[in-house]
Design an enzyme around this catalytic site. Structure first.
Site, PDB file in Angstrom:
ATOM      1  N   ASP A 135      17.625  70.889 -23.991  1.00  0.00           N
ATOM      2  CA  ASP A 135      18.794  71.001 -23.112  1.00  0.00           C
ATOM      3  C   ASP A 135      20.097  70.902 -23.918  1.00  0.00           C
ATOM      4  OD1 ASP A 135      20.235  71.312 -20.780  1.00  0.00           O
ATOM      5  OD2 ASP A 135      20.071  69.216 -20.164  1.00  0.00           O
ATOM      6  N   HIS A 178      18.989  59.463 -18.809  1.00  0.00           N
ATOM      7  CA  HIS A 178      17.605  59.770 -19.180  1.00  0.00           C
ATOM      8  C   HIS A 178      17.463  59.769 -20.687  1.00  0.00           C
ATOM      9  CE1 HIS A 178      20.027  63.466 -18.376  1.00  0.00           C
ATOM     10  NE2 HIS A 178      19.690  63.709 -19.631  1.00  0.00           N
ATOM     11  N   GLN A 245      13.239  65.438 -19.651  1.00  0.00           N
ATOM     12  CA  GLN A 245      14.326  64.444 -19.582  1.00  0.00           C
ATOM     13  C   GLN A 245      13.947  63.405 -18.532  1.00  0.00           C
ATOM     14  OE1 GLN A 245      17.057  67.776 -19.085  1.00  0.00           O
ATOM     15  NE2 GLN A 245      18.481  66.839 -20.537  1.00  0.00           N
ATOM     16  N   ASP A 277      27.473  60.827 -19.572  1.00  0.00           N
ATOM     17  CA  ASP A 277      26.796  62.003 -19.028  1.00  0.00           C
ATOM     18  C   ASP A 277      26.153  61.719 -17.673  1.00  0.00           C
ATOM     19  OD1 ASP A 277      25.698  64.711 -19.373  1.00  0.00           O
ATOM     20  OD2 ASP A 277      23.768  63.679 -19.488  1.00  0.00           O
ATOM     21  N   GLU A 319      31.575  62.189 -16.532  1.00  0.00           N
ATOM     22  CA  GLU A 319      31.125  63.543 -16.229  1.00  0.00           C
ATOM     23  C   GLU A 319      30.444  63.510 -14.873  1.00  0.00           C
ATOM     24  OE1 GLU A 319      28.217  67.067 -16.248  1.00  0.00           O
ATOM     25  OE2 GLU A 319      27.567  65.036 -16.636  1.00  0.00           O
ATOM     26  N   HIS A 383      30.460  73.601 -21.734  1.00  0.00           N
ATOM     27  CA  HIS A 383      29.169  74.170 -22.109  1.00  0.00           C
ATOM     28  C   HIS A 383      28.288  74.375 -20.876  1.00  0.00           C
ATOM     29  CE1 HIS A 383      28.378  69.997 -21.436  1.00  0.00           C
ATOM     30  NE2 HIS A 383      27.089  70.252 -21.425  1.00  0.00           N
ATOM     31  N   ASP A 384      28.714  73.838 -19.726  1.00  0.00           N
ATOM     32  CA  ASP A 384      27.906  73.927 -18.511  1.00  0.00           C
ATOM     33  C   ASP A 384      28.337  75.096 -17.640  1.00  0.00           C
ATOM     34  OD1 ASP A 384      25.932  71.968 -18.758  1.00  0.00           O
ATOM     35  OD2 ASP A 384      27.300  70.372 -18.131  1.00  0.00           O
TER      36      ASP A 384
END
Ligand code: GLC
Ligand code: GLC
Length: 622
Positions: A135, A178, A245, A277, A319, A383-384
């Site tokens: 990921d 995770h 994850q 995150d 985030e 990046h998402d």
């Protein structure tokens, strides 16, 4: 209780050189830490032991903290608003894709500092991770080791030292919802070790997963439906994101403490901001969406308090890509001091698609203000994927139906809408729910890929808004030279299931080589962006986040003012490909003459203003 713990700690640690400063901060921030923890673990008979263990971890972190960072801690405690400066400018990249690894990034420091003026660099997660599926690094196998493909831990430290010397704050992720399935805790859990099974959410059968799945949403439905994955031995494990994850179980205080240790280790690498995150997901309770639960906030606040004691200058960046009310819930000096602004990001794109600024203007008016000592990280692309996280209740205000409008936006940005300039692709298209998000580089979504004459102007417009609207602007490195989509992602078996790789291209060396050539798209973007960055650096009214919305009465023209008095800057931005007028009556309260800092020209306001297609004006008194 805290007194008892402090007494016991003092007995063993008093003689140590770092104790005095630690004890001082403990007395200031300890009570808050205990209060927050008591919301999570206060009912446990061993609560006192939990707190003591945690404080021992904090002391360990503090005593290992390099002297230069301890000095910085003291300095930043005196200036908690240091990051609100108009000099503050962020960049983000994958070390390998953008520069070939840590050494490559280090070689780019002169570029980052002198050409772009960055003061903040977020490296995408550089930790050891499973290969090939990880990921993009968000499956961490060890928080203390680097991915060897990027370089060694020593090289990372060297890079951070060099960045700090250049005045650039290193930023890393804390991927704490995770671990990867290859983390040693996960491997022990997989092997049945009882202690480590308790680190994750593992169930013998589908009974509990079925209950949870009635209320949790699917994040990566392309890969696996629901939120759970079956282990080879038949058990089920919570995996909000990818199957590899594994969600950590923070209802177990041992997990909280173990992750605190990892967090302080990362802090001591010399990181100024930790990108927290997926904060929304860290606490789960049956019968709830398992997102944004009150305990998630207590957990972050407890970590925040712990850092004030063990790594005082470390700041958290939230985030949370969720409803704007929920995004705001994570932002405070006691929780996350800075946060992505996904609403502004999504609404910038919305305005380009609709040529209407209503939702964005509304957001600036009602959802932009933040508490003191906090800031937005404003951005155009990350990046998402782009998710349409605006509030339906805001949309209704303008007669817009949220569901239908999201369908339109998805079609628009994947070029399934007649006349669209955007070249994106769907991400996690979910026919069952109608949910879908968007992949694509900023330049490709702006029309640069299809050669649209306005492509670069659109991209500059978006970056201009991010630079002018306050907080910390963040550049996705590559955007400054208008890097296009990487259509090769389909061919790469490691990436082919995740369309976000479309907008994670390797460095486009040819475009960087053209950056000083204004006859190229790369050169126009680079010239335009660095010009705006240079302006901002000298405009102290752009520091901080306070902003006054300015309704232009033209549906395509956004307006807001930064600062007050003689130096104030009025920003006007045309989100359409037509010339747009702003009426003299709307401008009547402003000085008759103003100068546009962007284009350098003077304007007479008494006759009204005309903005060229996608033009932005940063108007100031002459
Ligand atoms: C965050 C990251 C995203 C990742 C997810 C799981 O949302 O930004 O890239 O897939 O967390 O860690
Ligand atoms: C979801 C999550 C967000 C994550 C993203 C990854 O939208 O809410 O945290 O970044 O998925 O694509």
């Amino acid at each position: 209780m805290l007194d008892r713990i402090e007494h016991r700690l003092a007995q063993s640690l008093r003689a140590q050189p770092h104790w005095t400063a630690f004890a001082q901060r403990l007395s200031v921030h300890g009570p808050r830490l205990v209060r927050e923890l008591s919301h999570l673990y206060g009912d446990r008979p061993d609560f006192e032991q939990v707190v003591e263990n945690l404080l021992r971890v904090a002391y360990e972190g503090w005593s290992e903290r390099p002297a230069d960072l301890q000095a910085l801690d003291a300095q930043r405690e005196q200036s908690p608003d240091w990051f609100a400066s108009n000099q503050m400018l962020g960049g983000v990249c994958y070390a390998d894709l953008w520069a070939g690894g840590f050494k490559g990034v280090q070689e780019q420091i002169p570029y980052l500092k002198n050409e772009l003026g960055l003061t903040y660099l977020h490296l995408m997660p550089p930790y050891r991770c499973p290969q090939p599926h990880n990921d993009g690094g968000y499956a961490v196998s060890s928080y203390r080791e680097t991915d060897p493909a990027l370089g060694s831990m020593d090289q990372l430290r060297q890079l951070f030292t060099a960045l700090r010397q250049a005045g650039i704050s290193p930023v890393l992720d804390f991927v704490f919802n995770h671990t990867s399935d290859e983390h040693e805790w996960a491997q022990k859990a997989a092997a049945g070790d009882a202690e480590h099974c308790g680190y994750y959410w593992i169930f013998p059968d589908r009974t509990e997963p079925d209950v949870y799945e009635q209320t949790v949403r699917e994040i990566f439905p392309d890969e696996h439906p629901g939120a759970f994955t079956q282990l080879p031995d038949g058990r089920w494990i919570w995996t909000t994101f990818h199957t590899y994850q594994w969600d950590l179980n923070y209802s177990n205080p041992a997990v909280f403490t173990a992750m605190a240790r990892e967090m302080l280790f990362i802090a001591n690498l010399g990181v100024d901001f930790l990108r927290m995150d997926a904060v929304a997901f860290v606490w789960k309770r049956p019968g709830t969406p398992c997102e944004n639960l009150p305990e998630a906030h207590h957990l972050l606040r407890a970590y925040n308090a712990l850092c004030r004691i063990g790594a005082p200058s470390l700041l958290f960046k939230s985030e949370a890509i969720v409803h704007p009310d929920d995004v705001a819930g994570y932002i405070s000096p006691e929780e996350c001091q800075v946060s992505y602004n996904p609403l502004q990001m999504a609404l910038l794109w919305n305005s380009l698609a609709t040529r209407e600024v209503n939702l964005l203007q509304h957001a600036l008016e009602h959802r932009h203000a933040l508490p003191a000592h906090t800031a937005w990280v404003n951005y155009v692309r990350s990046h998402d994927d782009i998710g349409w996280t605006f509030a339906d209740e805001d949309a209704v205000h303008f007669g817009i139906d949220g569901f239908a409008h999201r369908q339109f936006l998805n079609k628009f940005f994947v070029n399934r809408f007649p006349g669209s300039f955007a070249r994106g692709e769907p991400f996690q298209d979910n026919p069952a729910t109608g949910d879908c998000r968007i992949s694509g580089t900023a330049a490709s979504l702006c029309g640069v890929e299809q050669g649209d004459v306005h492509g670069i102007a659109r991209l500059l417009l978006l970056y201009g808004m991010v630079l002018a609207s306050g907080g910390i602007p963040l550049i996705y490195l590559g955007d400054e030279v208008a890097t296009l989509n990487d259509h090769g992602w389909h061919q790469d078996a490691h990436k082919a299931t995740d369309s976000r790789w479309l907008h994670r291209p390797p460095r486009d060396a040819a475009r960087y080589a053209q950056r000083h050539d204004p006859s190229t798209p790369a050169g126009r973007m680079f010239g335009g962006l660095t010009h705006l960055v240079g302006l901002r650096r000298h405009l102290t009214v752009l520091a901080g986040g306070a902003l006054t919305p300015f309704w232009t009465q033209n549906p395509a023209v956004l307006g807001f003012q930064r600062g007050q008095g003689a130096g104030a800057v009025l920003v006007l931005a045309n989100f359409s490909e037509q010339v747009q007028a702003v009426d003299a009556a709307v401008l009547a309260a402003l000085p008759a003459q103003m100068v546009d800092l962007v284009g350098g020209g003077g304007f007479e306001l008494r006759t009204g203003l005309a903005l060229q297609p996608y033009q932005q004006l940063w108007l100031q008194r002459p």
